[in-house]
Enzyme design. Structure first.
Site, mmCIF file in Angstrom:
data_model
loop_
_atom_site.group_PDB
_atom_site.id
_atom_site.type_symbol
_atom_site.label_atom_id
_atom_site.label_comp_id
_atom_site.label_asym_id
_atom_site.label_seq_id
_atom_site.Cartn_x
_atom_site.Cartn_y
_atom_site.Cartn_z
ATOM 1 N N GLU A 33 0.872 -1.166 0.000
ATOM 2 C CA GLU A 33 0.000 0.000 0.000
ATOM 3 C C GLU A 33 0.919 1.230 0.000
ATOM 4 O O GLU A 33 1.821 1.315 0.834
ATOM 5 C CB GLU A 33 -0.871 -0.027 1.260
ATOM 6 C CG GLU A 33 -1.936 1.033 1.238
ATOM 7 C CD GLU A 33 -2.822 1.014 2.478
ATOM 8 O OE1 GLU A 33 -2.703 0.088 3.300
ATOM 9 O OE2 GLU A 33 -3.627 1.955 2.607
ATOM 10 N N ARG A 259 5.218 -13.153 9.579
ATOM 11 C CA ARG A 259 5.853 -11.878 9.272
ATOM 12 C C ARG A 259 7.227 -11.829 9.930
ATOM 13 O O ARG A 259 7.518 -12.592 10.853
ATOM 14 C CB ARG A 259 4.984 -10.703 9.723
ATOM 15 C CG ARG A 259 4.598 -10.760 11.187
ATOM 16 C CD ARG A 259 3.616 -9.663 11.574
ATOM 17 N NE ARG A 259 4.286 -8.387 11.682
ATOM 18 C CZ ARG A 259 4.065 -7.347 10.883
ATOM 19 N NH1 ARG A 259 3.172 -7.422 9.927
ATOM 20 N NH2 ARG A 259 4.702 -6.218 11.058
ATOM 21 N N LYS A 269 4.234 0.391 9.247
ATOM 22 C CA LYS A 269 4.314 1.702 8.601
ATOM 23 C C LYS A 269 3.646 2.775 9.443
ATOM 24 O O LYS A 269 4.089 3.918 9.464
ATOM 25 C CB LYS A 269 3.652 1.637 7.219
ATOM 26 C CG LYS A 269 4.638 1.313 6.120
ATOM 27 C CD LYS A 269 3.951 1.347 4.774
ATOM 28 C CE LYS A 269 3.292 0.027 4.486
ATOM 29 N NZ LYS A 269 2.337 0.015 3.421
HETATM 30 P P1 ATP Z 1 2.427 -2.156 7.673
HETATM 31 O O1 ATP Z 1 1.660 -2.591 8.869
HETATM 32 O O2 ATP Z 1 3.848 -1.900 7.936
HETATM 33 O O3 ATP Z 1 1.757 -1.029 6.913
HETATM 34 P P2 ATP Z 1 1.264 -3.791 5.764
HETATM 35 O O4 ATP Z 1 1.152 -5.265 5.726
HETATM 36 O O5 ATP Z 1 0.032 -3.032 6.026
HETATM 37 O O6 ATP Z 1 2.413 -3.423 6.739
HETATM 38 P P3 ATP Z 1 1.541 -3.463 2.991
HETATM 39 O O7 ATP Z 1 2.085 -2.327 2.226
HETATM 40 O O8 ATP Z 1 0.107 -3.760 2.869
HETATM 41 O O9 ATP Z 1 1.920 -3.202 4.476
HETATM 42 O O10 ATP Z 1 2.424 -4.763 2.752
HETATM 43 C C1 ATP Z 1 2.824 -5.253 1.510
HETATM 44 C C2 ATP Z 1 3.221 -6.687 1.686
HETATM 45 O O11 ATP Z 1 4.303 -6.788 2.601
HETATM 46 C C3 ATP Z 1 2.077 -7.517 2.239
HETATM 47 O O12 ATP Z 1 1.985 -8.710 1.497
HETATM 48 C C4 ATP Z 1 2.484 -7.769 3.656
HETATM 49 O O13 ATP Z 1 1.998 -8.992 4.122
HETATM 50 C C5 ATP Z 1 4.012 -7.760 3.577
HETATM 51 N N1 ATP Z 1 4.601 -7.398 4.864
HETATM 52 C C6 ATP Z 1 4.372 -6.288 5.594
HETATM 53 N N2 ATP Z 1 5.049 -6.318 6.762
HETATM 54 C C7 ATP Z 1 5.738 -7.494 6.767
HETATM 55 C C8 ATP Z 1 6.618 -8.133 7.704
HETATM 56 N N3 ATP Z 1 6.946 -7.564 8.875
HETATM 57 N N4 ATP Z 1 7.143 -9.337 7.357
HETATM 58 C C9 ATP Z 1 6.840 -9.911 6.187
HETATM 59 N N5 ATP Z 1 6.012 -9.374 5.275
HETATM 60 C C10 ATP Z 1 5.455 -8.184 5.545
HETATM 61 MG MG MG Z 2 -1.623 -2.918 4.750
#
Ligand code: ATP
Ligand code: MG
Length: 544
Positions: A33, A259, A269
């Site tokens: 995102e 994760r 984020k």
């Molecule tokens: P955040 O909470 O940091 O915003 P998110 O999952 O909402 O993380 P996205 O931009 O939606 O952020 O994530 C893109 C991809 O990265 C998704 O497939 C998510 O599962 C993966 N991802 C995010 N954080 C991790 C992590 N700590 N370890 C492994 N994969 C991750």
């Molecule tokens: Mg997300």
């Protein structure tokens, strides 16, 4: 570094799927995102998705999951593209956006309405929450749940046309308000937001939800294995429900992996945004940030981050990775790749009273790799050495540096003996006076053993430099569990001023060096013509 194909449960599934003919090839995607910069957790997901492309000769898309225009920015889109490329991965075809599919998604929503599987609800978001129940209480049907197909079509069109205020209507799937899975209790598929979108402008005032968008985007792109983190486990039911109930060709399957959680590091984020917005750090690329931009500025290399992901592997088991595992990867990479140089970080003067003039010494740029060659370093009577490389006396039997009255070798140069010293009014040593043994250049001194070697720079030719020493931003190994203000490490940045050898004048921003006996450092973009700035990437040895 090893390039063996990893073994993990996802690779096992893929191998089976290819062997059984379920899929002819792999097609994965990385779906960030664009609401912040990528962090080390995303690197794990990038390495997994793009690694599958490389290991199985498949394809991988970069797709922005841009369904929430309020928090998203084109700046973030750009930084994410740059970070993925910098890590060394190429996506197939053009960059995709979930918003590319807004028209298709709208049509699929209408298909669900026509099948009696979606309805326009006029409960407020708060009421929807109350009606949903909780893990021990089933939900209650909305009074709007049994509207006719015609009425739902008319009201959904009214939503699209801007006829409802934000929060006054939503489109919901009609599934089961008593489901043990909360996500199946008539999840919202569309909500109203009168917000301009970075890709679609003002075309839409209704935006689809993640769960509705993601599975359809995957299917439209021909994704085979849709990989996400464990917290989406329950959402898989909704993912499958949507695809089963619409007319679509793709057959993606969702699999969840653990994760990355890393000691001392925030991988959210939202929380990283807080650090930037409250100016707790100096922007998204502050070298203390676990963002790709921060790690890059700190001196981490793509190879080190990819190796880190290879070493931690992929499983279904949540765990907390030791920070030292990350440091070991960059240390291994830079040990191989970084040229050696001398920098004195906390300088005191060393005057060699019996040396006159100057001479050029040839010093190796890499002890294990001749191809790095040698450089000429000018030697002279006035040098700088590290403050802690000199001691007036010591109890430490292992002390192998310069002791008052003792001898030590200057790296690539002569053996010297400390004869006397000067201190300031507070008793701190400012200058050491020494004599050198002219018969010790490139050979051992006669009749005695000198064990220690210390580094130095020539006071006449050295250039001033700033050294930024970093430590964890937080004092807790699990900062995500705390209010960040309560666990800030006051010593996460320490600025020191010293000297570098003049050969480093040609270094470019981003170049890495091993400053002998001090650590690995990377030249920072804050460097000026008058003063170079170096970031400490990692110490030479792990702290125990
Ligand atoms: P955040 O909470 O940091 O915003 P998110 O999952 O909402 O993380 P996205 O931009 O939606 O952020 O994530 C893109 C991809 O990265 C998704 O497939 C998510 O599962 C993966 N991802 C995010 N954080 C991790 C992590 N700590 N370890 C492994 N994969 C991750
Ligand atoms: Mg997300």
């Amino acid at each position: 570094m090893s390039v063996e194909r990893p073994t993990n449960f996802i690779y096992n599934i893929i191998e089976e799927d290819l062997a059984s003919g379920k899929y002819q090839t792999t097609y994965t995607r990385f779906p960030p995102e664009p609401n912040g910069y990528l962090h080390i957790g995303h690197v794990k997901s990038i390495c997994l998705n793009f690694g599958i492309k490389e290991d199985f000769n498949g394809k991988c898309n970069l797709r922005f999951d841009d369904t929430n225009p309020v928090k998203e920015k084109v700046d973030f889109v750009k930084s994410i593209e740059e970070d993925v490329r910098w890590l060394g991965f190429e996506w197939d075809g053009k960059v995709r956006y979930a918003s590319d599919y807004f028209d298709a998604l709208y049509e699929y929503a209408i298909e669900l309405i026509k099948k009696g599987l979606a309805y326009v609800d006029e409960l407020s978001p708060d009421q929807i929450r109350q009606y949903r129940g909780d893990l021990t209480t089933p939900g209650t049907n909305s009074p709007y749940r049994d509207r006719s197909v015609e009425e739902n079509l008319r009201l959904f069109e009214k939503m699209r046309a801007g006829g409802f205020a934000e929060g006054s209507a939503s489109l919901r799937a009609k599934i089961d308000m008593a489901s043990p899975f909360m996500v199946m209790r008539d999840p919202v598929l569309y909500r109203i937001k009168f917000a301009s979108h970075h890709q679609t402008g003002d075309k839409w005032c209704i935006y689809p939800m993640y769960d509705f968008t993601h599975c359809i985007s995957d299917a439209l792109e021909g994704i085979t294995h849709s990989l996400c983190t464990l917290e989406f486990q329950d959402n898989r039911r909704l993912y499958d429900w949507v695809l089963e109930n619409i007319t679509i060709d793709g057959t993606p399957h969702q699999y969840e992996f653990a994760r990355l959680n890393l000691e001392y590091v925030l991988t959210s984020k939202r929380k990283l945004t807080q650090l930037v917005e409250e100016k707790i750090v100096n922007g998204w690329d502050d070298p203390r940030m676990p963002t790709v931009a921060g790690l890059r500025r700190r001196g981490y290399t793509p190879a080190s981050l990819r190796e880190f992901c290879r070493r931690i592997g992929v499983s279904k088991q949540d765990n907390l990775v030791e920070y030292q595992a990350l440091e070991a990867c960059i240390r291994d990479d830079l040990n191989e790749k970084a040229p050696r140089a001398m920098a004195v970080i906390e300088p005191i003067k060393l005057v060699i009273t019996n040396y006159e003039g100057s001479e050029q010494l040839s010093i190796s740029n890499h002890p294990q790799n001749e191809s790095y060659g040698h450089r000429e370093v000018e030697f002279g009577p006035e040098l700088y050495i590290e403050r802690n490389d000199f001691a007036i006396t010591t109890e430490d039997k292992g002390f192998k540096r310069l002791l008052h009255g003792g001898e030590v070798r200057l790296r690539g140069s002569y053996v010297i003996k400390a004869e006397s010293y000067e201190t300031d009014s507070e008793g701190n040593v400012t200058t050491v006076y020494a004599t050198y043994d002219p018969d010790t250049l490139g050979k051992k001194p006669e009749g005695r053993k000198v064990k220690g070697v210390i580094h130095w720079v020539n006071a006449k030719t050295a250039k001033p430099a700033e050294f930024r020493h970093y430590d964890h931003l937080f004092t807790s190994k699990t900062p995500g569990a705390h209010d960040v203000h309560e666990i800030l490490n006051p010593n996460s940045l320490i600025v020191l001023n010293g000297f570098i050898e003049p050969a480093l004048d040609n270094a470019k921003v981003g170049d890495s060096f091993q400053f002998e006996r001090n650590g690995y450092y990377c030249k920072d973009e804050d460097s000026t013509a008058d003063k170079a700035v170096f970031n400490l990437t990692v110490e030479l040895k792990a702290r125990i």
